[in-house]
Scaffold this active site. Structure first.
Site, PDB file in Angstrom:
ATOM      1  N   ARG A 131      26.422  44.766  56.224  1.00 32.49           N
ATOM      2  CA  ARG A 131      26.258  43.315  56.318  1.00 32.49           C
ATOM      3  C   ARG A 131      25.936  42.581  55.246  1.00 32.49           C
ATOM      4  NH1 ARG A 131      23.530  44.455  61.553  1.00 32.49           N
ATOM      5  NH2 ARG A 131      25.175  44.382  63.132  1.00 32.49           N
ATOM      6  N   LYS A 153      34.779  34.103  45.626  1.00 33.55           N
ATOM      7  CA  LYS A 153      35.933  34.249  46.808  1.00 33.55           C
ATOM      8  C   LYS A 153      36.169  35.693  46.701  1.00 33.55           C
ATOM      9  CE  LYS A 153      38.097  29.882  47.234  1.00 33.55           C
ATOM     10  NZ  LYS A 153      39.472  28.833  46.858  1.00 33.55           N
ATOM     11  N   GLU A 195      45.992  30.579  34.082  1.00 34.97           N
ATOM     12  CA  GLU A 195      44.723  30.198  34.842  1.00 34.97           C
ATOM     13  C   GLU A 195      43.876  29.343  33.757  1.00 34.97           C
ATOM     14  OE1 GLU A 195      44.473  30.074  38.005  1.00 34.97           O
ATOM     15  OE2 GLU A 195      45.155  31.837  38.848  1.00 34.97           O
ATOM     16  N   LYS A 237      34.696  26.192  36.021  1.00 37.79           N
ATOM     17  CA  LYS A 237      34.734  26.589  37.453  1.00 37.79           C
ATOM     18  C   LYS A 237      33.112  26.600  37.910  1.00 37.79           C
ATOM     19  CE  LYS A 237      36.442  30.159  40.539  1.00 37.79           C
ATOM     20  NZ  LYS A 237      37.284  31.081  40.883  1.00 37.79           N
ATOM     21  N   GLU A 247      34.342  25.438  49.410  1.00 38.63           N
ATOM     22  CA  GLU A 247      35.598  24.448  49.372  1.00 38.63           C
ATOM     23  C   GLU A 247      35.758  23.572  50.556  1.00 38.63           C
ATOM     24  OE1 GLU A 247      39.143  26.886  47.780  1.00 38.63           O
ATOM     25  OE2 GLU A 247      40.378  25.504  48.956  1.00 38.63           O
ATOM     26  N   ARG A 251      36.584  21.998  45.484  1.00 37.69           N
ATOM     27  CA  ARG A 251      37.087  23.279  44.882  1.00 37.69           C
ATOM     28  C   ARG A 251      38.422  23.394  45.059  1.00 37.69           C
ATOM     29  NH1 ARG A 251      34.038  29.206  45.395  1.00 37.69           N
ATOM     30  NH2 ARG A 251      35.698  30.112  44.383  1.00 37.69           N
ATOM     31  N   ASN A 255      42.888  25.140  43.070  1.00 32.41           N
ATOM     32  CA  ASN A 255      44.364  25.776  43.632  1.00 32.41           C
ATOM     33  C   ASN A 255      45.400  24.994  43.058  1.00 32.41           C
ATOM     34  OD1 ASN A 255      43.127  27.743  45.129  1.00 32.41           O
ATOM     35  ND2 ASN A 255      42.629  26.377  46.856  1.00 32.41           N
ATOM     36  N   HIS A 258      48.907  26.469  43.391  1.00 32.78           N
ATOM     37  CA  HIS A 258      48.707  27.565  44.307  1.00 32.78           C
ATOM     38  C   HIS A 258      49.743  27.528  45.753  1.00 32.78           C
ATOM     39  CE1 HIS A 258      45.699  28.957  41.545  1.00 32.78           C
ATOM     40  NE2 HIS A 258      45.519  29.816  42.002  1.00 32.78           N
ATOM     41  N   HIS A 262      51.612  30.594  45.821  1.00 31.98           N
ATOM     42  CA  HIS A 262      51.219  31.544  46.701  1.00 31.98           C
ATOM     43  C   HIS A 262      52.486  31.928  47.576  1.00 31.98           C
ATOM     44  CE1 HIS A 262      46.780  31.337  46.872  1.00 31.98           C
ATOM     45  NE2 HIS A 262      46.913  32.191  45.960  1.00 31.98           N
ATOM     46  N   HIS A 276      50.657  37.213  39.995  1.00 29.15           N
ATOM     47  CA  HIS A 276      49.993  35.890  40.372  1.00 29.15           C
ATOM     48  C   HIS A 276      50.198  34.774  39.127  1.00 29.15           C
ATOM     49  CE1 HIS A 276      47.038  33.709  42.428  1.00 29.15           C
ATOM     50  NE2 HIS A 276      46.393  33.490  41.320  1.00 29.15           N
TER      51      HIS A 276
HETATM   52  P1  NAD Z   1      44.987  42.884  38.526  1.00 28.84           P
HETATM   53  O1  NAD Z   1      43.591  43.163  38.948  1.00 28.84           O
HETATM   54  O2  NAD Z   1      46.421  43.658  39.394  1.00 28.84           O
HETATM   55  O3  NAD Z   1      45.186  43.311  37.007  1.00 28.84           O
HETATM   56  C1  NAD Z   1      46.435  43.319  36.582  1.00 28.84           C
HETATM   57  C2  NAD Z   1      47.019  44.627  35.947  1.00 28.84           C
HETATM   58  O4  NAD Z   1      46.287  44.779  34.562  1.00 28.84           O
HETATM   59  C3  NAD Z   1      46.724  45.779  36.746  1.00 28.84           C
HETATM   60  O5  NAD Z   1      47.879  46.692  36.627  1.00 28.84           O
HETATM   61  C4  NAD Z   1      45.206  46.422  36.301  1.00 28.84           C
HETATM   62  O6  NAD Z   1      45.345  47.575  36.387  1.00 28.84           O
HETATM   63  C5  NAD Z   1      45.569  45.951  34.641  1.00 28.84           C
HETATM   64  N1  NAD Z   1      44.486  45.812  33.806  1.00 28.84           N
HETATM   65  C6  NAD Z   1      43.250  45.084  34.399  1.00 28.84           C
HETATM   66  N2  NAD Z   1      42.258  44.937  33.303  1.00 28.84           N
HETATM   67  C7  NAD Z   1      42.934  46.088  32.112  1.00 28.84           C
HETATM   68  C8  NAD Z   1      42.485  46.334  31.013  1.00 28.84           C
HETATM   69  N3  NAD Z   1      41.470  45.779  30.220  1.00 28.84           N
HETATM   70  N4  NAD Z   1      43.435  47.249  30.195  1.00 28.84           N
HETATM   71  C9  NAD Z   1      44.371  47.730  30.686  1.00 28.84           C
HETATM   72  N5  NAD Z   1      44.957  47.267  31.995  1.00 28.84           N
HETATM   73  C10 NAD Z   1      44.048  46.432  32.697  1.00 28.84           C
HETATM   74  O7  NAD Z   1      45.432  41.421  38.636  1.00 28.84           O
HETATM   75  P2  NAD Z   1      44.677  40.129  38.019  1.00 28.84           P
HETATM   76  O8  NAD Z   1      45.744  39.350  37.270  1.00 28.84           O
HETATM   77  O9  NAD Z   1      43.553  40.555  37.102  1.00 28.84           O
HETATM   78  O10 NAD Z   1      44.213  39.375  39.360  1.00 28.84           O
HETATM   79  C11 NAD Z   1      45.151  38.850  40.408  1.00 28.84           C
HETATM   80  C12 NAD Z   1      44.516  38.756  41.419  1.00 28.84           C
HETATM   81  O11 NAD Z   1      43.410  37.873  41.626  1.00 28.84           O
HETATM   82  C13 NAD Z   1      45.309  38.324  42.591  1.00 28.84           C
HETATM   83  O12 NAD Z   1      45.055  39.017  43.731  1.00 28.84           O
HETATM   84  C14 NAD Z   1      44.671  36.971  42.983  1.00 28.84           C
HETATM   85  O13 NAD Z   1      44.825  36.790  44.299  1.00 28.84           O
HETATM   86  C15 NAD Z   1      43.248  36.967  42.805  1.00 28.84           C
HETATM   87  N6  NAD Z   1      42.485  35.998  42.305  1.00 28.84           N
HETATM   88  C16 NAD Z   1      41.455  35.691  42.990  1.00 28.84           C
HETATM   89  C17 NAD Z   1      40.639  34.517  42.569  1.00 28.84           C
HETATM   90  C18 NAD Z   1      39.300  34.381  43.309  1.00 28.84           C
HETATM   91  O14 NAD Z   1      38.575  33.366  43.125  1.00 28.84           O
HETATM   92  N7  NAD Z   1      38.740  35.261  43.927  1.00 28.84           N
HETATM   93  C19 NAD Z   1      41.085  33.729  41.633  1.00 28.84           C
HETATM   94  C20 NAD Z   1      42.319  33.888  41.197  1.00 28.84           C
HETATM   95  C21 NAD Z   1      43.106  35.053  41.589  1.00 28.84           C
HETATM   96  N1  GLY Z   2      40.738  30.247  42.379  1.00 32.54           N
HETATM   97  C1  GLY Z   2      40.591  29.472  43.296  1.00 32.54           C
HETATM   98  C2  GLY Z   2      38.771  29.350  43.584  1.00 32.54           C
HETATM   99  O1  GLY Z   2      38.264  30.114  43.361  1.00 32.54           O
HETATM  100  O2  GLY Z   2      38.377  28.353  44.408  1.00 32.54           O
END
Ligand code: NAD
Ligand code: GLY
Length: 382
Positions: A131, A153, A195, A237, A247, A251, A255, A258, A262, A276
């Site tokens: 939990r 998030k 971003e 942020k 949100e 917030r 997006n 997005h 998306h 992404h």
């Molecule tokens: P990811 O985690 O897939 O990383 C991108 C690629 O880079 C992967 O292949 C990973 O293995 C590689 N990688 C990461 N760091 C590395 C490093 N230092 N050296 C070598 N390789 C490395 O993708 P991302 O672009 O980091 O994140 C995208 C995700 O984040 C999506 O799922 C998206 O929905 C999510 N997201 C979430 C929020 C939130 O607020 N929680 C906000 C924006 C995006």
């Molecule tokens: N990436 C959008 C949020 O964190 O609200």
């Protein structure tokens, strides 16, 4: 000055002001090597389980294990396959079971070492394990450092859409070690840059103008410029999250791009066909062109946005998506899964100018359809 003191001097701290859930984001070089002490000073002597992916593990897991092992707090590491498909029920279930098998208790910590995929998945596992256990984000992609690691998030994707299952669960600490970006593939760095630019576009026109001048230094990972770009993004942020954690309003501005983006990601099956950040780049260009089409902003602002993303090598149009192009009705169906939909009505983040985004509720579906028809038609003619 010793090397450690020198790198400490370069570290910037941003506070995420959330009362009893407030936490710090540390930004700068050399943080992984000091993770044991940095975590210990803020979160006490809790034991840690690291969650990472194979790509990140190859470059950075050893250093983090050494740093946490030194302080005797490491209980184990779990390495998952890389890629968006990992953010799924299929991976969540064994991850939770392995964390329990490691004996992670209520007071212990999940440490997410990786990009947004690992941060979102491990954060969600932490939210539901016993939990709720605490977690630390050690973001290693540019996107994760400027966006996903901050704000709490967490979640996974389903065939119905992105991030539709999840929870708000704030980390206890974020360590954005800018040295990790040296091993990040160029395409991922570029996707994360979308971003960064988002913060300029949604609320900080001078930052966008600064990026127009300094983006080559960001891509060259020049320490001062890179740290400033990450810090400015995180500060923007943190401010918004501090005012609207779950949100209820403002917030949603984060997006920008997005709703369209998306839908493009879903269309591409959340695959390497469109990352992404690339989807969001197209989405933000469309959000500005849609704003111009609806009469909210000048076409010149939309052109400037597109020109900047094109200059850094990001896709800017539906026609830039490789492979088969989406049709309008499929896109409309995918956009209807957006979490901002209320009583079936679409919400878009639109803009009056660069740095002046606003939330537009109840955008009529026929206006969206007409706009997309123009965009898809234009990409077909290119
Ligand atoms: P990811 O985690 O897939 O990383 C991108 C690629 O880079 C992967 O292949 C990973 O293995 C590689 N990688 C990461 N760091 C590395 C490093 N230092 N050296 C070598 N390789 C490395 O993708 P991302 O672009 O980091 O994140 C995208 C995700 O984040 C999506 O799922 C998206 O929905 C999510 N997201 C979430 C929020 C939130 O607020 N929680 C906000 C924006 C995006
Ligand atoms: N990436 C959008 C949020 O964190 O609200």
């Amino acid at each position: 000055m010793s090397a450690v003191t020198a790198s400490l001097a370069q570290v910037r701290t941003v506070n995420v002001p959330l009362g009893s859930r407030a936490y710090e984001v540390l930004i700068g070089p050399g943080l992984i090597g000091r993770a044991g002490a940095l975590i210990g000073a803020r979160l006490g002597t809790a034991r840690c389980a690291i969650v990472t992916d194979e790509n990140v593990a190859r470059f950075h897991l050893g250093a983090l294990e050494a740093a946490l092992g030194e302080s005797g707090r490491l209980v184990g590491s779990i390495t998952l396959p890389p890629g968006e498909a990992t953010k799924s029920f299929r991976q969540l279930e064994p991850l939770c079971e392995r964390l329990l098998e490691l004996g992670l208790e209520r007071g212990d910590l999940v440490v997410a070492l990786g990009g947004g995929v690992i941060g979102d998945l491990a954060g969600f596992a932490a939210a539901i394990l016993r939990r709720g256990v605490r977690f630390v984000q050690i973001p290693t992609s540019l996107l994760a450092q400027v966006d996903s690691s901050v704000g709490g998030k967490t979640g996974i994707d389903t065939p119905q859409g992105k991030n539709l299952i999840g929870a708000f669960h704030q980390p206890g600490l974020v360590l954005a070690d800018t040295d990790t970006l040296r091993t990040l593939p160029e395409r991922e760095l570029r996707a994360g840059y979308a971003e960064v630019a988002k913060y300029g576009l949604l609320g900080d026109a001078p930052f966008f103008a600064w990026l127009e001048r300094h983006h080559p230094s960001v891509f060259a990972l020049e320490a001062e410029v890179l740290t400033r770009a990450v810090e400015t993004s995180v500060r923007a942020k943190a401010d918004i999250v501090g005012r609207d954690e779950t949100e209820q309003g403002e917030r949603a501005l984060l997006n920008l791009g997005h709703t369209f983006g998306h839908a493009f990601e879903a269309w591409c099956g959340y695959s390497d066909r469109l990352l992404h950040g690339e989807a969001i780049s197209i989405g933000m260009c469309l959000a500005f062109r849609f704003s111009a089409a609806l009469g909210y902003c000048d076409a010149a602002a939309a052109d400037r946005v597109r020109a900047h993303f094109a200059a850094v090598g990001l896709p800017t149009r539906i026609g830039d998506i490789p492979g088969e192009k989406p049709d309008i009705e499929t896109l409309m169906k995918l956009m209807a899964q957006d979490k901002k939909v209320r009583q079936g009505k679409l919400t878009f983040i639109l803009a009056r100018d660069i740095g002046e985004a606003f939330i537009a509720r109840d955008v009529p579906a026929d206006k969206v359809r007409a706009f997309l028809a123009g965009e898809i038609g234009a990409s077909g003619r290119r």
